[in-house]
Design a protein around this motif. Structure first.
Motif, PDB file in Angstrom:
ATOM      1  N   LYS A   1     -11.213  63.295  15.171  1.00 15.16           N
ATOM      2  CA  LYS A   1     -12.316  62.588  14.518  1.00 15.16           C
ATOM      3  C   LYS A   1     -11.897  62.093  13.138  1.00 15.16           C
ATOM      4  O   LYS A   1     -12.188  60.955  12.750  1.00 15.16           O
ATOM      5  N   LYS A   2     -11.202  62.929  12.394  1.00 15.75           N
ATOM      6  CA  LYS A   2     -10.732  62.545  11.062  1.00 15.75           C
ATOM      7  C   LYS A   2      -9.769  61.368  11.135  1.00 15.75           C
ATOM      8  O   LYS A   2      -9.742  60.510  10.244  1.00 15.75           O
ATOM      9  N   GLU A   3      -8.978  61.299  12.225  1.00 18.52           N
ATOM     10  CA  GLU A   3      -8.024  60.208  12.400  1.00 18.52           C
ATOM     11  C   GLU A   3      -8.674  58.950  12.958  1.00 18.52           C
ATOM     12  O   GLU A   3      -8.007  57.933  13.151  1.00 18.52           O
ATOM     13  N   GLY A   4      -9.986  59.004  13.226  1.00 20.41           N
ATOM     14  CA  GLY A   4     -10.701  57.832  13.718  1.00 20.41           C
ATOM     15  C   GLY A   4     -10.523  57.552  15.192  1.00 20.41           C
ATOM     16  O   GLY A   4     -10.822  56.442  15.655  1.00 20.41           O
TER      17      GLY A   4
ATOM     18  N   ASN B   1     -15.520  60.005  18.036  1.00 21.33           N
ATOM     19  CA  ASN B   1     -16.685  60.144  17.162  1.00 21.33           C
ATOM     20  C   ASN B   1     -17.532  61.334  17.609  1.00 21.33           C
ATOM     21  O   ASN B   1     -17.195  62.042  18.564  1.00 21.33           O
TER      22      ASN B   1
END
Length: 324
Positions: free
Chosen positions: A96-99, A102
């Motif tokens: 999630k942090k890396e996109g 979601n």
């Protein structure tokens, strides 16, 4: 989620870090010294039995923590389910942090009955078992294929005039046939990028830690092994400490009044746990299929065949085929 690691190999290093975060939090929660440091050597592997892309980790982990006084305190018994859920959370949080994903995807995946994550712990290797440690070290850095299990059929000996590779599974129970080009295509996706490390050392085994011990002429000192003083019940209660570090929330804080809760008993009888969860209507909360989603309209693809390329019999998408 494997496709994210296939096209962004930098995620493999972060996958290794996710495992270390869980390992160090868990091992520190099983000893009494807050300054204790575990050690691990983690190897990233990207291949399955038939060179399919299957990123996973192999690790040699200290069976406890090293203390500042030079001793080593053994850990309690590992609890696989705790490690698996914590590792799953770390990986989902990282992606999630890396996109890559979601909250909706995470919520969907957490609702599945089978998470797709797995943690396995092998047999303990005793300190004097140098051969066992050597065999394990060679195993975690082995090549992605075995020549002993591979048979090459030249084009002139093949029925259709195309060179083939016949590969036998590790257990010897099955085999698959690949064209030579398909085999090479599978092989090259496992070649590390330039300057990419496939083995990383953490904690007590890290280069920094070893460098500090060498300066102090203590790198060759064998630590004194100390038994773990925590009882089994105390070790089980430390799950709260682990969960707080991994999930960044204190499970002993009441969600209603925010007051501090106390553990009054540890229940490990499955029948009693079933009765409590069913009484609270929590038993089936995660045992259901993924929620239905609205169908997404995907525009029709127009296939354009490259007249100079023959991909008959290929088992992978042709690189000279274009989609518009």
């Amino acid at each position: 989620m494997r496709i994210y690691f296939l096209y962004d190999r930098k995620l493999l290093a972060k996958l290794s870090k996710c495992a270390w975060n869980v390992i160090t939090a868990y091992l520190k929660s099983t000893v009494t010294d807050d300054d204790a440091v575990p050690g691990a050597s983690i190897a990233v592997q990207t291949y399955g039995d038939f060179l399919n892309f299957n990123p996973h980790l192999h690790a040699i982990v200290s069976d406890g923590c090293f203390l500042k006084d030079g001793s080593f305190q053994t850990a309690s018994v590992f609890m696989l389910e705790d490690l698996k859920e914590a590792f799953q959370y770390e990986v989902l949080k990282m992606l999630k942090k890396e996109g890559k994903i979601n909250d909706a995807i995470i919520e969907n995946m957490l609702s599945w009955h089978h998470s797709g994550f797995n943690v396995y712990i092998g047999d303990r290797i005793e300190p004097d078992d140098k051969a066992g440690l050597g065999n394990l070290a060679r195993y975690i850095i082995r090549a992605c294929f075995s020549q002993e299990r591979m048979i090459y059929v030249p084009a002139e000996k093949s029925d259709d005039g195309v060179a083939k590779i016949i590969y036998t599974s590790k257990d010897g129970k099955s085999r698959k046939v690949f064209t030579a080009l398909d085999w090479l295509a599978r092989l090259v996706i496992h070649i590390p990028s330039r300057y990419e490390h496939t083995v990383r050392y953490y904690g007590y085994f890290s280069n920094k830690s070893r460098g500090m011990r060498k300066k102090a002429d203590a790198d060759d000192v064998i630590p004194t092994i100390m038994p773990n003083e925590l009882s089994s019940s105390e070790a089980k209660q430390n799950w709260a400490r682990l969960i707080q570090k991994i999930y960044e929330v204190d499970p002993l804080v009441c969600p209603k009044c925010q007051g501090q809760m106390k553990i009054i008993s540890i229940i490990d009888d499955f029948e009693i746990i079933d009765m409590i969860l069913k009484h609270l209507n929590l038993w089936d909360i995660r045992n259901h299929d993924p929620p239905e989603v609205e169908p997404v309209h995907i525009p029709e693809l127009t296939y354009v065949e490259d007249p100079d390329y023959d991909n008959s019999g290929s088992q992978i998408p042709a690189f000279d085929t274009f989609w518009s």
